[in-house]
Design an enzyme around this catalytic site. Structure first.
Site, PDB file in Angstrom:
ATOM      1  N   ASP A 102     -37.855   7.384   0.947  1.00 36.18           N
ATOM      2  CA  ASP A 102     -39.120   7.370   1.683  1.00 36.18           C
ATOM      3  C   ASP A 102     -39.188   8.574   2.615  1.00 36.18           C
ATOM      4  O   ASP A 102     -38.156   9.137   2.991  1.00 36.18           O
ATOM      5  CB  ASP A 102     -39.238   6.087   2.523  1.00 36.18           C
ATOM      6  CG  ASP A 102     -39.265   4.845   1.645  1.00 36.18           C
ATOM      7  OD1 ASP A 102     -39.698   4.955   0.483  1.00 36.18           O
ATOM      8  OD2 ASP A 102     -38.843   3.778   2.127  1.00 36.18           O
TER       9      ASP A 102
HETATM   10  N1  URA Z   1     -34.823   1.738   0.507  1.00 34.39           N
HETATM   11  C1  URA Z   1     -35.890   1.967   1.302  1.00 34.39           C
HETATM   12  O1  URA Z   1     -36.519   1.056   1.799  1.00 34.39           O
HETATM   13  N2  URA Z   1     -36.237   3.253   1.529  1.00 34.39           N
HETATM   14  C2  URA Z   1     -35.575   4.293   1.030  1.00 34.39           C
HETATM   15  O2  URA Z   1     -35.938   5.444   1.289  1.00 34.39           O
HETATM   16  C3  URA Z   1     -34.456   4.041   0.208  1.00 34.39           C
HETATM   17  C4  URA Z   1     -34.097   2.749  -0.035  1.00 34.39           C
END
Ligand code: URA
Length: 246
Positions: A102
């Site tokens: 993310d």
């Molecule tokens: N899980 C998440 O919620 N975000 C990420 O970036 C990676 C794994």
């Protein structure tokens, strides 16, 4: 193939570094110094030497990058910088980003043009391990370790309820933990924290399969994987395929 491309692949260096080496007269093709970057070589026949050391042609490049916050793991984005913007010269090499993170997550992104390996790492059937460092407001307890081990319902990318695969939660302090998962559902760690009633303040991926993020890499920095790391990444799937047959 152009000589600068051959040299950059063989040495796992950028195209501009490769041109520099060629321009300095350190590359020989079939015994003769060649200083033209666009010189054409046949990678199956020509002998290319760097300072008298024979170069083996590599088709694939592998890098570990420490993604900073604010960058997206896609090749193009109308609003935000992408991790490829950090990869300088290499952004031209058709690199895949394995395992999305993310925009507000930091940590290990593997960049490679080896589509087969990238697919193996992301394919759910291969259970590739991903380890994260988490900072939460509330911290975790024994009951959370048990819940992660047993699995609990979250949503997949299509809004369906699915049970998480057994995951390993390791408590480091009142606020910090490692969480290792063997799948990659949409916002999986965030969803897991929500279900466990934790406010996630910071998330960083620190390991993909058997390879750990180099602690010397600052956010935004990257380096080529060593041969040992590449072999470890590839071999984990051989071992998985073998144990599936047993
Ligand atoms: N899980 C998440 O919620 N975000 C990420 O970036 C990676 C794994």
């Amino acid at each position: 193939m152009r000589l600068d491309k051959f040299v950059s692949y063989a040495l796992n260096i950028s195209r501009s570094d490769s041109r520099h080496i060629i321009g300095a007269g350190r590359i020989k093709v079939n015994g003769r110094i060649v200083m033209k970057s666009d010189f054409s070589v046949d990678e199956t026949r020509d002998a290319v030497d760097f300072d008298d050391e024979r170069l083996a042609y590599r088709r694939f490049l592998y890098f570990m990058l420490n993604k900073p916050r604010g960058y997206v793991t896609s090749t193009r984005d109308p609003l935000h910088p992408t991790v490829l913007d950090l990869a300088g010269d290499y952004s031209k090499y058709n690199l895949f980003m394995t395992g999305r993170l993310d925009i507000d997550t930091e940590g290990f992104v593997l960049l490679t043009n080896d589509g087969k390996l990238a697919h193996k790492i992301t394919s759910p059937k291969n259970n590739c391990r991903k380890k994260y460092y988490l900072l939460t407001e509330e911290g975790f307890g024994e009951e959370d370790i048990q819940l992660c081990r047993e699995g609990f319902p979250i949503r997949d990318g299509k809004g369906r309820t699915v049970k998480t695969r057994p995951a390993e939660l390791e408590i480091l302090s009142d606020a910090e933990a490692y969480l290792t998962i063997y799948e990659g559902k949409h916002h999986q760690i965030k969803q897991m924290c929500r279900v466990l009633g934790k406010t996630l303040k910071y998330l960083k991926r620190i390991q993909i399969g058997p390879v750990a993020l180099d602690p010397a890499l600052k956010p935004g920095e990257y380096r080529p994987l060593t041969d040992e790391e590449i072999n470890k990444l590839k071999n984990q799937f051989t071992l998985i395929a073998h144990s599936n047959k047993l």
